[in-house]
Design an enzyme around this catalytic site. Structure first.
Site, PDB file in Angstrom:
ATOM      1  N   THR A 170      -4.969  -7.267  -9.871  1.00 34.28           N
ATOM      2  CA  THR A 170      -4.324  -6.728  -8.670  1.00 34.28           C
ATOM      3  C   THR A 170      -4.870  -5.332  -8.441  1.00 34.28           C
ATOM      4  O   THR A 170      -5.098  -4.580  -9.385  1.00 34.28           O
ATOM      5  CB  THR A 170      -2.802  -6.581  -8.824  1.00 34.28           C
ATOM      6  OG1 THR A 170      -2.546  -5.672  -9.880  1.00 34.28           O
ATOM      7  CG2 THR A 170      -2.133  -7.889  -9.112  1.00 34.28           C
TER       8      THR A 170
ATOM      9  N   LYS B  62      12.902   7.217   3.941  1.00 28.50           N
ATOM     10  CA  LYS B  62      14.319   7.565   3.770  1.00 28.50           C
ATOM     11  C   LYS B  62      14.635   8.767   4.655  1.00 28.50           C
ATOM     12  O   LYS B  62      14.203   9.873   4.372  1.00 28.50           O
ATOM     13  CB  LYS B  62      14.629   7.868   2.308  1.00 28.50           C
ATOM     14  CG  LYS B  62      14.644   6.613   1.462  1.00 28.50           C
ATOM     15  CD  LYS B  62      14.120   6.861   0.068  1.00 28.50           C
ATOM     16  CE  LYS B  62      13.474   5.595  -0.456  1.00 28.50           C
ATOM     17  NZ  LYS B  62      12.101   5.756  -0.869  1.00 28.50           N
TER      18      LYS B  62
END
Ligand code: AMP
Length: 538
Positions: free
Chosen positions: A184, A437
């Site tokens: 990955t 956020k």
């Protein structure tokens, strides 16, 4: 009491043997890296894969040795998919888009002694060869006449194949033995290896063939644009072979023009790839006023399929987008948004809304969402949390890697944040590290991107969270404008105004020439965050 059934072990070679016996006349078409189109049948491919297995033995490859490839989607790579794994060795597909240091790391970590190379990647290996002490043989995948000058000691694939006998009996062994290895390309730290078994590969192929997944059959004409060096081209070479589908392999031609030529010339019906490739293809068709008349389905995965892309395929090319989600750790198929009776009951607009979700788990995969304390959250389409998965083709650990922090009991934590609705449809909200956020609430960067890219002048865009003195983080939108078009910040925000809630509106819009991508074509948001980290605090 055990059932009284044969204990046949699942093997990758059995897929090819089946194709040779049942689908011997079905075709594989391949764009050769050295130029030209090549075509042959599964019977021919079977014979050459057995020659490849004999060739490996002459190169000293033994059971479970790792054998590397740095190669495009071609018939020769296809032969190695079966020749290497079928003979009991482990096929390690290396992503050439990784940084040279990462390529050095993974070739050494996997202890590859033999490397099969496409002609375009010679400079890449010439530059790092000194740092690959374990490598004994490099085989260039070209015919004799195309062998170039190189500082590398190169063997010729076609010469070795020609010299090898096609007399070869595929060995039988435990289905749990390793078959392929894929690293990955995480955005931090060294790449991590996912080691697939014969069993996981075969079960994944069977699951992906069904109509509720990719719908691969003997009648399919398939073009996997997703590279064979990225999660085994989503397992398509195995599924297509089991089904005896016509397999069209694009070689190095991933640009819109080359893809269109192949789609049109071969009457391709099923396409598979990541959104950035489809953006290129759709823009090419738009510019040249071309329609893809043969394409029926387009599987879009690897990153979210924007609604504008789903509509463009449907409305301009009469092609249905099958949105799918997966990961290297999942072989990669997790959820698929295929046609079904529920979808058929919806209006077209409602259907588009549904298609933008990543779909439902294919049989074999379980999914759930949890909060930070691992408590399962409601499947109401609203609650969102960390997406966890489990199933026979999900990794249980990384190759030669101690860290098990991504696993809890039977669950693998995907690092994605998602919702799951009452119908079982999963929707990716964001990567956990990319979610923005703002003032204690979350903003989905993916949602804003997917809407912004719907503007007719936007070629590509990225939304990132930037530290903000008051709100913790605020979104910043980076836009690449389509060739020949122009736009202002006000054009962009005006377009977004009635499509997103007010506090999701990016505080600023920047127009850029290019955006950084990972080796697998995903936006490299960490790099963007580093570049613009002080943007709102200046
Ligand atoms: P990779 O292992 O390189 O295939 O990357 C897997 C990651 O790609 C997932 O964890 C997701 O973050 C992302 N991904 C894959 N498919 C989709 C999709 N359809 N929508 C949104 N993100 C996706």
């Amino acid at each position: 009491m055990h059932g009284l059934m044969m204990d046949s072990q699942l093997s990758i070679s059995s897929i090819l043997t089946h194709a040779e016996n049942v689908h011997q006349h079905a075709e594989i078409v391949s764009r050769k890296p050295e130029g030209g189109i090549f075509r042959y049948t599964y019977a021919d491919a079977g014979k050459r894969s057995r020659q490849a297995a004999n060739m490996l033995a002459t190169l000293g490859v033994k059971q479970q040795d790792r054998v590397a490839t740095l190669a495009w989607n071609t018939h020769r790579h296809f032969e190695l998919y079966f020749g290497v794994s079928g003979s009991g060795a482990v096929l390690h597909t290396v992503n050439p888009r990784l940084f040279p240091e990462q390529i050095i790391y993974i070739l050494n970590h996997a202890e590859d002694e033999v490397l099969f190379l496409d002609i375009q990647f010679i400079p890449l290996i010439e530059a790092v060869k000194d740092k690959l002490p374990l490598l004994k043989h490099i085989v260039l995948m070209v015919d004799k006449d195309s062998m170039p000058e190189s500082s590398l000691d190169l063997l010729c694939y076609e010469e070795l194949i020609e010299a090898a006998s096609s007399d070869y009996e595929w060995p039988s062994f435990d289905e749990n033995l390793a078959a392929t290895l894929c690293y990955t390309s995480g955005t931090t730290g060294n790449p991590k290896g996912v080691l697939y078994s014969h069993r996981s590969t075969v079960i994944h192929a069977l699951a992906s063939m069904t109509n509720d997944a990719l719908g691969v059959s003997n009648q399919s004409i398939i073009l996997p644009v997703v590279p064979m060096f990225h999660v085994n081209a989503w397992g398509v070479p195995y599924a297509a072979t089991a089904a005896g589908a016509t397999l069209v392999l694009p070689g190095a031609g991933m640009d819109g023009g080359s893809l269109y030529e192949l789609i049109d010339g071969e009457n391709v019906e099923l396409l598979l790839g990541v959104p950035t490739v489809w953006l290129g293809l759709l823009q090419y068709c738009e510019k040249e006023s071309l329609t893809m008349t043969s394409v029926q389905d387009v599987v879009v995965g690897g990153a979210a399929a924007p609604m504008s892309m789903i509509k463009a395929f449907q409305e301009k090319h009469d092609a249905f987008v099958i949105h799918a989600w997966g990961m290297t750790e999942l072989s990669p198929l997790g959820t698929v948004n295929a046609r079904n009776s529920y979808m058929a009951s919806l209006s077209l607009e409602e259907r588009y809304e549904l298609q933008a979700k990543q779909g439902r788990p294919v049989y074999g995969i379980e999914i759930r969402i949890v909060d930070d304390n691992d408590n399962e959250l409601a499947k109401d389409g609203k609650a969102f949390g960390r997406l966890q998965v489990s199933g026979p083709w999900v990794a249980s650990s990384y190759y030669k890697h101690e860290d098990q922090s991504d696993w809890t009991g039977k669950w693998f934590d995907t690092g994605d944040v998602a919702t799951i609705d009452e119908q079982g449809y999963m929707n990716i909200v964001d990567r956990a590290k990319d979610v923005i956020k703002s003032g204690g609430e979350w903003i989905s960067s993916i949602d804003v991107e997917n809407i912004a890219v719907g503007h007719e002048n936007v070629a590509e865009c990225a939304v990132i969270g930037i530290a903000h003195p008051k709100w913790d983080e605020r979104p910043l939108l980076l836009v690449i404008v389509k060739e020949g078009a122009s736009m202002t910040k006000e054009d962009m925000t005006g377009y977004l105004e009635d499509k997103i809630v007010k506090w999701w509106m990016p505080d600023d819009v920047l127009f850029v020439e290019e955006l950084p991508h990972t080796a697998t074509g995903k936006l490299l948001k960490r790099e963007l965050r580093d570049t613009y980290q002080d943007y709102y605090s200046k």
